[in-house]
Each structure stands twice: as structure tokens, then as C-alpha cells.
Design an enzyme around this catalytic site. Structure first.
Site, short mmCIF file in Angstrom:
data_model
loop_
_atom_site.label_atom_id
_atom_site.label_comp_id
_atom_site.label_asym_id
_atom_site.label_seq_id
_atom_site.Cartn_x
_atom_site.Cartn_y
_atom_site.Cartn_z
CG ASN A 140 6.01 -69.17 -34.15
OD1 ASN A 140 5.54 -70.23 -34.56
ND2 ASN A 140 7.22 -68.74 -34.49
CE LYS A 169 9.63 -70.11 -31.81
NZ LYS A 169 10.99 -69.65 -31.66
CG HIS A 200 10.24 -66.90 -37.19
ND1 HIS A 200 11.36 -67.56 -36.73
CD2 HIS A 200 9.57 -66.48 -36.09
CE1 HIS A 200 11.35 -67.55 -35.40
NE2 HIS A 200 10.26 -66.90 -35.00
CD GLU A 212 12.80 -70.38 -34.67
OE1 GLU A 212 11.75 -70.98 -35.01
OE2 GLU A 212 12.99 -69.95 -33.52
CD GLU A 218 9.84 -62.62 -33.77
OE1 GLU A 218 9.15 -62.91 -32.79
OE2 GLU A 218 10.18 -63.46 -34.63
N GLY A 236 14.05 -67.21 -28.19
CA GLY A 236 14.26 -68.52 -27.56
C GLY A 236 15.47 -68.57 -26.66
CB SER A 250 12.92 -63.98 -24.40
OG SER A 250 13.81 -64.91 -25.03
#
Ligand code: PEP
Length: 250
Positions: A9, A11, A95, A97, A167, A173, A212
Site C-alpha cells: 500500500n 498510501k 483500511h 486510515e 491490521e 506505521g 509494520s
């Protein structure tokens, strides 16, 4: 046996020219790695360049999101149908985010998964708990809620083609990776949750771990029996790291 699936990804990184260059480097680095499915998810803007660059390669292209609707007065949105027409194969949906920053509720995520099926994109459905939810012992409740919403109204045949990305939000991140055992435990829970469908579903669904993942920790995670691949953020921007992760999967 489930075929490993590694997705990167990107991003909101890499303008089209840079994305094209990264795709070219990955195409060379990964050309022999045919024992896993591999995909990258550039920004919408870079999708045409990356699709063109990766045509006739072993790397597919994913979108990072899809609109709910197929077309119409939805300013700023891009539909699953348009992505399919542009050569995209997979779509990341739900996701964390998107859930945390852009209002993608469970109901919206469900509609986006439906949009993928309507258009013929393969959905990668992200689920995972926040740190407070983990500390409150709610991991299974949260994941079950997200699965049951995200997979609502799908047939068993359809569910069997979805990729689930577990996730944990606290690992995205942050450099805080779940231990292989922590991740495998939740993957095993997800597979047992899938037991409500005919048995081929739990057998076929691929469950990626994301949070990560790097070249240095991929082998430990990917050697777990319930971990079928990885959804990679930061490390997907490094040819060396992403290649090491794909190698670890194969
Ligand atoms: C992600 O964004 O899906 C992700 C897992 O990010 P990172 O690898 O950077 O934690």
C-alpha cells in the site's frame, strides 16, 4: 494450500513519474518470484502509469479505496467500475486510515465491498483493533463486528474470494509489530469465525497480516500457519524491503 499474497500500500506517496519508476524497479526485482501473488496500490493518479508499467508482469495493481456508487454526482470519488476499466484487479477496502480519518463506517465498508463485487475487483477487506480495544480485551469482538459487516450479503462463494487483512491499528506505521504469535492467534480466530460458512470458505480465504511488516520481521510472521501473506505500508516503498518480504513469503 493457499497461495501467499503480498500487497504493498503506497498510501499518499509517489507522484506518477516516481510511481512509474518504483513499479519498474519492482518489476525487475520480483520477476522470478512466481510462487506468491503480488500487488501494489499506488495513488489513483498514478494508477494508469503503474498499470502500464506492470502489464505482462507478475505484479497486479490494487486501488487503496473505491466509491460506493458506480457513477454520478459524487465529487472527488472514483468508482470500482472505473478502476476495473483502468486495469486494476484488487481494491483495499476498510483500511484503518479510511475508517479513522475519512468516515468509513462498517456500513460504508460493506457497500464498498459490494461495489468491488459489482465491478469485478477482488476485495482486500481490512479489519483490526485499536490499542484501547486490545487492552480492554475486545480484539475478537471488534474483528467479528468488522467481518460480519464487511462480508454482509455475500454468498459463500463470494466470501471465499475475499482477502482479509488483519491490521491491528496500533501496529500500522508505528514500528510496533504484533508478535508472530499475537498475529497468528487473531488469524486463527478469523478463520474460526469463517466456520459459519461451508468449510471451503475458511480453507480458501487468504488472511494477510499488516502492521509494520519489514524485510527483517517478515519471515517470523509469514512462517505462522494462519498467516497467508502481508499488507505492507511503509516498507512497500523500498524495493529492497518489499523484495525481502516477498522472498520470505515464498
Ligand atoms: C498499512 O498501511 O496497511 C500498513 C500496514 O502500514 P505499515 O506497514 O507502514 O505499518
Amino acid at each position: 494450500m493457499r497461495r501467499p499474497f503480498i500487497a504493498g500500500n503506497w498510501k499518499m506517496h509517489k507522484a506518477p513519474v516516481e510511481a512509474d519508476a518504483l513499479a519498474e524497479s519492482l518489476k525487475r526485482a520480483l520477476s522470478e518470484m512466481t510462487a506468491a501473488d503480488i500487488a501494489v496500490a499506488p495513488t489513483f493518479l498514478a494508477i494508469p502509469a503503474v498499470v502500464g508499467r506492470l502489464r505482462h508482469s507478475n505484479i497486479g495493481v490494487a486501488s487503496q479505496n473505491v466509491a460506493v456508487e458506480a457513477q454520478g454526482a459524487f465529487t472527488g470519488e472514483i468508482s470500482a467500475e472505473m478502476l476495473k476499466a483502468a486495469g486494476v484487479q484488487y481494491a483495499i477496502v476498510g483500511h484503518s486510515e479510511r475508517r479513522q480519518l475519512f468516515g468509513d463506517t462498517d456500513a460504508v465498508v460493506s457497500k464498498k465491498v459490494q461495489a468491488c463485487f459489482r465491478a469485478g475487483l477482488s476485495a482486500i477487506l481490512c479489519v483490526g483493533e485499536t490499542l484501547p480495544e486490545r487492552e480492554a480485551g475486545q480484539v475478537e469482538d471488534v474483528v467479528a463486528r468488522q467481518l460480519s459487516a464487511g462480508l454482509a450479503d455475500l454468498s459463500a462463494d463470494q466470501v471465499s474470494t475475499v482477502t482479509i487483512a488483519y491490521e491491528p491499528v496500533w501496529a500500522i506505521g508505528t514500528g510496533k509489530v504484533a508478535t508472530p504469535t499475537q498475529a497468528n492467534d487473531v488469524h486463527a480466530y478469523i478463520r474460526s469465525w469463517l466456520g459459519r460458512y461451508p468449510s471451503f470458505v475458511a480453507r480458501n480465504v487468504r488472511i494477510q497480516y499488516g502492521g509494520s511488516v519489514k524485510g527483517s520481521n517478515a519471515a517470523g510472521l509469514l512462517s505462522q500457519p494462519e498467516i497467508d501473506g502481508a499488507l505492507v505500508g511503509g516498507a512497500a516503498l523500498s524495493v529492497e524491503d518489499f523484495t525481502a518480504i516477498v522472498k520470505a513469503a515464498t
